[in-house]
Design an enzyme around this catalytic site. Structure first.
Site, short mmCIF file in Angstrom:
data_model
loop_
_atom_site.label_atom_id
_atom_site.label_comp_id
_atom_site.label_asym_id
_atom_site.label_seq_id
_atom_site.Cartn_x
_atom_site.Cartn_y
_atom_site.Cartn_z
NE ARG A 50 -2.18 -1.29 3.44
CZ ARG A 50 -2.46 -1.35 4.70
NH1 ARG A 50 -3.36 -0.53 5.12
NH2 ARG A 50 -1.87 -1.71 5.76
CG ASN A 68 -3.39 -4.92 2.98
OD1 ASN A 68 -3.13 -4.52 1.83
ND2 ASN A 68 -2.99 -4.60 4.11
#
Length: 121
Positions: A50, A68
């Site tokens: 990320r 996620n």
């Protein structure tokens, strides 16, 4: 302070875990602006995916978000020139610790007033 610097300060990452900016190619200034939702499978959680996605997307002036999922995948929505979106998907696959085994993508409607790319939790 960049997003990456803030995250390195917050989380204990290995000393060799450096975000490396790939050599950016020359992008087509006339490439169409698109919005694309992508699902990344493989070793994509617990490896800084990320954060690396957000840093690279910001360098490319893309907007959108990344998060996620509970099933071990990562979902990202990218908005910007189509060639930059194709580039980020390839560049992420070459990052250390990340091992993408499959990417599923679909086009979405462009959101004209979106201005940032951010990780979501």
């Amino acid at each position: 302070m960049s997003l990456w610097d803030k995250l390195r300060a917050k989380f204990a990452l290995p000393a060799d875990y450096e975000l490396q900016t790939p050599n950016l190619p020359h992008f087509n200034p006339n490439a169409p602006i698109i919005r694309q939702e992508c699902f990344f499978s493989g070793q994509v959680q617990g490896v800084g995916f990320r954060f690396q996605t957000a840093e690279l997307a910001q360098q490319l002036s893309l907007t959108g978000w990344v998060k996620n999922l509970d099933d071990g995948r990562v979902q990202a929505v990218f908005q910007g020139p189509s060639d930059k979106i194709a580039f980020i998907k390839k560049a992420l696959a070459q990052r250390p610790y990340i091992k993408i085994t499959h990417i599923t993508s679909r086009k979405l409607a462009v959101i004209p007033d979106e201005h940032v790319f951010e990780p979501r939790y």
